[in-house]
Design an enzyme around this catalytic site. Structure first.
Site, PDB file in Angstrom:
ATOM      1  N   PRO A  70       2.968  21.449-122.598  1.00 15.29           N
ATOM      2  CA  PRO A  70       3.402  22.056-123.866  1.00 15.29           C
ATOM      3  C   PRO A  70       2.282  21.922-124.893  1.00 15.29           C
ATOM      4  CG  PRO A  70       4.934  20.354-123.068  1.00 15.29           C
ATOM      5  CD  PRO A  70       3.663  20.198-122.312  1.00 15.29           C
ATOM      6  N   ASP A 125       4.434  26.536-128.087  1.00 17.78           N
ATOM      7  CA  ASP A 125       5.612  26.485-128.950  1.00 17.78           C
ATOM      8  C   ASP A 125       5.430  27.569-130.015  1.00 17.78           C
ATOM      9  OD1 ASP A 125       7.715  25.959-130.613  1.00 17.78           O
ATOM     10  OD2 ASP A 125       7.245  23.844-130.936  1.00 17.78           O
ATOM     11  N   GLU A 133      13.082  11.477-120.406  1.00 18.77           N
ATOM     12  CA  GLU A 133      12.600  11.178-119.054  1.00 18.77           C
ATOM     13  C   GLU A 133      13.747  10.700-118.166  1.00 18.77           C
ATOM     14  OE1 GLU A 133       9.218  10.357-121.969  1.00 18.77           O
ATOM     15  OE2 GLU A 133      11.377   9.975-121.828  1.00 18.77           O
ATOM     16  N   ASP A 160      -0.987  17.459-123.757  1.00 20.09           N
ATOM     17  CA  ASP A 160      -2.388  17.718-124.102  1.00 20.09           C
ATOM     18  C   ASP A 160      -3.025  16.625-124.953  1.00 20.09           C
ATOM     19  OD1 ASP A 160      -1.164  18.161-126.531  1.00 20.09           O
ATOM     20  OD2 ASP A 160      -1.774  20.267-126.723  1.00 20.09           O
ATOM     21  N   ASP A 161      -2.269  15.594-125.309  1.00 19.38           N
ATOM     22  CA  ASP A 161      -2.860  14.510-126.108  1.00 19.38           C
ATOM     23  C   ASP A 161      -3.080  13.246-125.283  1.00 19.38           C
ATOM     24  OD1 ASP A 161      -0.212  13.883-125.752  1.00 19.38           O
ATOM     25  OD2 ASP A 161       0.217  13.426-127.846  1.00 19.38           O
ATOM     26  N   ARG A 179      10.753  16.325-128.547  1.00 19.27           N
ATOM     27  CA  ARG A 179       9.869  17.480-128.722  1.00 19.27           C
ATOM     28  C   ARG A 179       9.527  18.092-127.365  1.00 19.27           C
ATOM     29  NH1 ARG A 179       4.958  15.190-132.137  1.00 19.27           N
ATOM     30  NH2 ARG A 179       5.115  13.620-130.484  1.00 19.27           N
ATOM     31  N   ARG A 220       8.838  22.607-121.757  1.00 20.51           N
ATOM     32  CA  ARG A 220       8.887  22.052-120.394  1.00 20.51           C
ATOM     33  C   ARG A 220       9.898  22.816-119.537  1.00 20.51           C
ATOM     34  NH1 ARG A 220       8.686  16.898-123.386  1.00 20.51           N
ATOM     35  NH2 ARG A 220       6.519  16.183-123.330  1.00 20.51           N
ATOM     36  N   TYR A 235       1.131  23.177-129.210  1.00 20.77           N
ATOM     37  CA  TYR A 235       1.553  23.802-130.460  1.00 20.77           C
ATOM     38  C   TYR A 235       0.359  23.896-131.405  1.00 20.77           C
ATOM     39  CZ  TYR A 235       1.659  19.024-132.311  1.00 20.77           C
ATOM     40  OH  TYR A 235       1.316  17.747-132.690  1.00 20.77           O
TER      41      TYR A 235
END
Length: 308
Positions: free
Chosen positions: A71, A102, A258, A171-172, A139, A144, A73
């Site tokens: 994901p 997003d 999760e 991505d972080d 978030r 997802r 944004y």
């Protein structure tokens, strides 16, 4: 008369000896292979052993494809985060990137980035409803789920899929290449530690005799699966055999996504510990520092428009 015969015998003796020597030399030589008109071997087309081509190696079995759902944004560090992630993914064999924005439409920035990323990539988009953007709510749920829906739809009408593994790659995060080697052998659901998460240096599944028996975590150890989103992978076969398994909005508490997802597809007893029985950190929840744009002008003043 005797002297005449003896003289003729002496005259012929050297020639007889010469013939015997020549015949002896010829019989001691190894026979040469007969050559065909094309320069190959003798009868039957067989080549001499020295000229025979080496046997070809059998092709290795295809590696399971890793599907990475990411994901993303819009924010000042978005392109920087995606660039770092793409640089990692390009070094992983047979990886398909499912990048989900997003947003109500694909942005030009991400579209240009995907076009030049040099990766097998599917670029999707789905907006998060405004009512779910409040602080404290989970978030990237819709993103997802969009990736899961694309994966299932792709394989819906295809023959039995090749072996594959699904991984949620935010991505972080920062990923070791070794992590992808570990997850590729996932049979159902595999797990491993995650660094710099939960207010601790790391969190991990606790393993005894090759089985997960608990969780080393700094937050809510009573969760059914006290694990970060970056701490597990799922076999493609499991995803396809559980078509209703998604990330939930209704009834899902913060930090429980999760667990709510994994409860639909596996049990703790079935988890497969990776990374040396969950004793090695191969992924870090690094998060890029929030950038300081205090001196950025309100209106664009530069003579050129540069994409960052």
């Amino acid at each position: 008369m005797k002297s005449l015969l003896f003289s003729r015998f002496l005259l012929l003796l050297p020639w007889v000896l010469i013939v015997i020597i020549v015949l002896d030399i010829d019989s001691s030589r190894a026979p040469l292979p007969a050559l065909s008109p094309r320069g190959g071997g003798g009868s039957g087309g067989a080549r001499p052993a020295a000229a025979r081509a080496p046997p070809q190696r059998r092709p290795e079995a295809a590696l399971p494809t890793i599907y990475a759902i990411t994901p993303t944004y819009s924010r000042p560090v978005q392109k920087a985060e995606l660039t770092r992630l793409a640089n990692t993914f390009r070094q992983v064999a047979r990886l398909h990137w499912i990048l989900v924005e997003d947003a109500a439409a694909r942005s030009e920035l991400v579209s240009r980035f995907v076009a030049g990323a040099g990766l097998p990539c599917t670029h999707l988009h789905v907006p998060t409803p405004r009512r779910y953007k409040r602080p404290g709510l989970p978030r990237a749920t819709e993103q997802r789920n969009a990736g899961l829906a694309w994966l299932r739809q792709r394989h819906q009408h295809l023959p039995p899929p090749q072996p594959g593994v699904l991984f949620f790659a935010d991505d972080d995060n920062t990923y070791s290449l070794e992590l992808f080697q570990e997850m590729r052998t996932t049979r159902k659901v595999s797990v491993w530690p995650v660094g710099l998460v939960g207010g601790r240096r790391y969190e991990r599944p606790v393993v005894e005799n090759g089985k997960v028996v608990g969780w080393y975590t700094g937050w809510r150890a009573d969760r059914p699966f006290a694990i970060d989103m970056a701490g597990f992978a799922v076999s493609l076969q499991v995803i396809l055999s559980h078509p209703k398994a998604v990330f939930k909005r209704r009834g899902s508490q913060p930090g429980m996504q999760e667990s709510d997802f994994l409860k639909q597809i596996t049990t703790v007893e079935e988890l497969e510990p990776k990374a040396n029985n969950c004793t090695k950190v191969l992924v870090w929840h690094t998060r890029t520092e929030k950038v300081n744009l205090a001196n950025e002008p309100k209106y664009h003043l530069d003579t050129v428009n540069i994409e960052v």
